[in-house]
Structure formats: structure tokens, C-alpha cells
Design a protein around this motif. Sequence first.
Motif, mmCIF file in Angstrom:
data_model
loop_
_atom_site.group_PDB
_atom_site.id
_atom_site.type_symbol
_atom_site.label_atom_id
_atom_site.label_comp_id
_atom_site.label_asym_id
_atom_site.label_seq_id
_atom_site.Cartn_x
_atom_site.Cartn_y
_atom_site.Cartn_z
ATOM 1 N N ALA A 30 -11.079 -3.267 0.342
ATOM 2 C CA ALA A 30 -9.766 -3.420 -0.290
ATOM 3 C C ALA A 30 -9.104 -2.067 -0.539
ATOM 4 C CB ALA A 30 -9.903 -4.189 -1.608
ATOM 5 N N MET A 31 -9.926 -1.040 -0.796
ATOM 6 C CA MET A 31 -9.405 0.308 -1.045
ATOM 7 C C MET A 31 -9.126 1.075 0.242
ATOM 8 S SD MET A 31 -12.126 1.298 -4.050
ATOM 9 C CE MET A 31 -11.659 3.031 -4.156
ATOM 10 N N GLY A 32 -9.631 0.565 1.366
ATOM 11 C CA GLY A 32 -9.439 1.260 2.642
ATOM 12 C C GLY A 32 -10.398 2.419 2.833
ATOM 13 N N VAL A 33 -11.599 2.342 2.205
ATOM 14 C CA VAL A 33 -12.591 3.410 2.328
ATOM 15 C C VAL A 33 -13.912 2.837 2.825
ATOM 16 C CG1 VAL A 33 -11.499 4.707 0.462
ATOM 17 C CG2 VAL A 33 -13.454 3.245 -0.065
ATOM 18 N N GLU A 34 -14.837 3.718 3.167
ATOM 19 C CA GLU A 34 -16.184 3.330 3.585
ATOM 20 C C GLU A 34 -17.176 3.785 2.524
ATOM 21 O OE1 GLU A 34 -17.175 1.935 6.582
ATOM 22 O OE2 GLU A 34 -15.118 1.750 7.318
ATOM 23 N N LEU A 35 -18.274 3.053 2.360
ATOM 24 C CA LEU A 35 -19.358 3.543 1.505
ATOM 25 C C LEU A 35 -19.981 4.753 2.172
ATOM 26 C CD1 LEU A 35 -19.183 0.729 0.065
ATOM 27 C CD2 LEU A 35 -21.666 0.810 -0.073
ATOM 28 N N LYS A 41 0.840 -1.201 0.000
ATOM 29 C CA LYS A 41 0.000 0.000 0.000
ATOM 30 C C LYS A 41 0.869 1.242 0.000
ATOM 31 C CE LYS A 41 -4.121 -1.920 2.087
ATOM 32 N NZ LYS A 41 -5.140 -1.763 3.117
ATOM 33 N N THR A 42 1.755 1.311 -0.982
ATOM 34 C CA THR A 42 2.613 2.477 -1.127
ATOM 35 C C THR A 42 2.571 2.925 -2.587
ATOM 36 O OG1 THR A 42 4.549 1.088 -1.537
ATOM 37 C CG2 THR A 42 4.204 1.827 0.730
ATOM 38 N N THR A 88 -18.032 -7.137 -5.040
ATOM 39 C CA THR A 88 -19.112 -6.378 -4.413
ATOM 40 C C THR A 88 -18.617 -4.987 -4.023
ATOM 41 O OG1 THR A 88 -18.646 -6.897 -2.090
ATOM 42 C CG2 THR A 88 -19.825 -8.579 -3.360
ATOM 43 N N ALA A 89 -19.568 -4.096 -3.792
ATOM 44 C CA ALA A 89 -19.215 -2.740 -3.366
ATOM 45 C C ALA A 89 -18.490 -2.776 -2.024
ATOM 46 C CB ALA A 89 -20.482 -1.883 -3.271
ATOM 47 N N MET A 90 -19.010 -3.553 -1.081
ATOM 48 C CA MET A 90 -18.392 -3.606 0.252
ATOM 49 C C MET A 90 -16.983 -4.207 0.202
ATOM 50 S SD MET A 90 -20.473 -2.139 2.336
ATOM 51 C CE MET A 90 -20.278 -2.665 4.031
ATOM 52 N N ASP A 91 -16.787 -5.234 -0.610
ATOM 53 C CA ASP A 91 -15.458 -5.845 -0.731
ATOM 54 C C ASP A 91 -14.466 -4.875 -1.379
ATOM 55 O OD1 ASP A 91 -16.398 -8.182 0.409
ATOM 56 O OD2 ASP A 91 -16.497 -9.304 -1.461
ATOM 57 N N MET A 92 -14.916 -4.187 -2.436
ATOM 58 C CA MET A 92 -14.027 -3.224 -3.100
ATOM 59 C C MET A 92 -13.648 -2.093 -2.153
ATOM 60 S SD MET A 92 -15.211 -2.540 -7.024
ATOM 61 C CE MET A 92 -13.727 -1.653 -7.500
ATOM 62 N N ALA A 93 -14.638 -1.587 -1.414
ATOM 63 C CA ALA A 93 -14.373 -0.485 -0.485
ATOM 64 C C ALA A 93 -13.360 -0.910 0.573
ATOM 65 C CB ALA A 93 -15.674 -0.023 0.173
ATOM 66 N N MET A 113 -9.134 5.592 -4.972
ATOM 67 C CA MET A 113 -10.358 6.330 -5.285
ATOM 68 C C MET A 113 -10.200 7.036 -6.632
ATOM 69 S SD MET A 113 -11.114 7.906 -1.473
ATOM 70 C CE MET A 113 -12.747 8.641 -1.697
ATOM 71 N N GLU A 114 -9.050 7.657 -6.834
ATOM 72 C CA GLU A 114 -8.769 8.387 -8.071
ATOM 73 C C GLU A 114 -8.665 7.422 -9.252
ATOM 74 O OE1 GLU A 114 -8.010 11.952 -10.196
ATOM 75 O OE2 GLU A 114 -8.510 11.769 -8.081
ATOM 76 N N ARG A 115 -7.945 6.328 -9.074
ATOM 77 C CA ARG A 115 -7.705 5.360 -10.146
ATOM 78 C C ARG A 115 -9.000 4.755 -10.679
ATOM 79 N NH1 ARG A 115 -7.446 0.055 -10.523
ATOM 80 N NH2 ARG A 115 -7.633 -0.329 -8.288
#
Length: 196
Positions: free
Chosen positions: A124-129, A14-15, A117-122, A64-66
Motif C-alpha cells: 500500500a505504501m509502494g515500498v519493499e520489505l 498518491k499526491t 500485515t507487513a507485506m500488505d502495508m508495504a 515511510m516518514e509518516r
Amino acid sequence: MKKETSRKGVGATKTLSPIQREELLSALRARFEKHRNRHPGLEWAPLHERLEANAEKLWSLHEMERTGGEPDVVGQDLKTGEYLFFDCSAESPKGRTSVCYDREGLESRKEHPPKTTAMDMAAAMGVELLTEEQYQALQKLGNFDTKTSSWVKAPAEIRKLGGALYGERRYGRVFVGHNGAQSYYGARGFRGSLRV
């Protein structure tokens, strides 16, 4: 030595590379300056300092940007000093569409399951819906999801009954609707939030 990468996967860290870091900070600054109405009274310099000190959060912003989210600051927690970022792309992020709401919804599909899924992707990205309240707050800052829709975090009592929520803007109004958590659409992704 692990290879630096922008995507999470086997052997990924995660760098960000120095080039990725500079490109991201430049994009965030340009968006910050262009959309001052989203964060009145906030200045770039202290935000920049905080971003530089949080490599993992910077990686999440890069994700998020990617994936097309165009993250921007929408506020600051005065108690903690944390800045709050939301995905501010005009339409639901293109790199996150055609996903069920969560793993349980995905596993309940009898045929044609999406890849994730949305929750799995979020996660993995380290974000919340975005919550329903956050989605409504975002819509006060502009016109979002006029052609698409975005999953929002479903309250436990709705999710327990098999449902999930999404938001969209139509006919000049913001609507929050419901679907089964197993459903997915090419024009529905999700918007994330991140505290830095």
C-alpha cells in the motif's frame, strides 16, 4: 475533484499537498546532511532533482516518514542512477508494529488477528520489505533495532514451510531469527526500501 491526502484510502490520491511536499523534502534534506556516513560521495542537488520529478515515489517516502521510518539514502545504483532509500529509524517504525508477516499468515490465525500485515502495508505504501542482505547492510551503518525487531523479506523456500524472518541487534551483534508468519508483536514492525 479528489481531495489531496497523505493516507491511502477511499478517494485518496498518491499526491502530496505543496506543504506536505516541502515539509518532507526539508526533513529528507536535513537527514541527508546529518548522516553523510550513510551515503558518502553523494550530493543533495541531483537527488533533490530526482525527487521532484517522481511524485509517486515522493508519496511513498512520505508514507515511510509518516509511519516513523525516517527514510534516508543508503546508496545509488550506478547503472540506472536510482537512489536507494531505507527506513533508518533507530527502532522498528512505530506506525507499523503489531502486524503479521503476510496475508496468508494473517488468515491462518485462529484468534486475535491483527488489523493488517507487513507485506500488505508495504504494498500500500509502494515500498519493499528489506531483504536479509539489505538488513545486514543497514546494520553496518549504525545500531538499529536494539529494543525492537523488524520483519525482513522471507525467501520463498522458508515462506512455503510457514516461516518468516526478522532481524534485530542484541548484545552488540545482529541476529536474524524466525517465527511463524502468523505471529505478531508490539515491538516488531518492518523496514522498507524504495528506489527513486
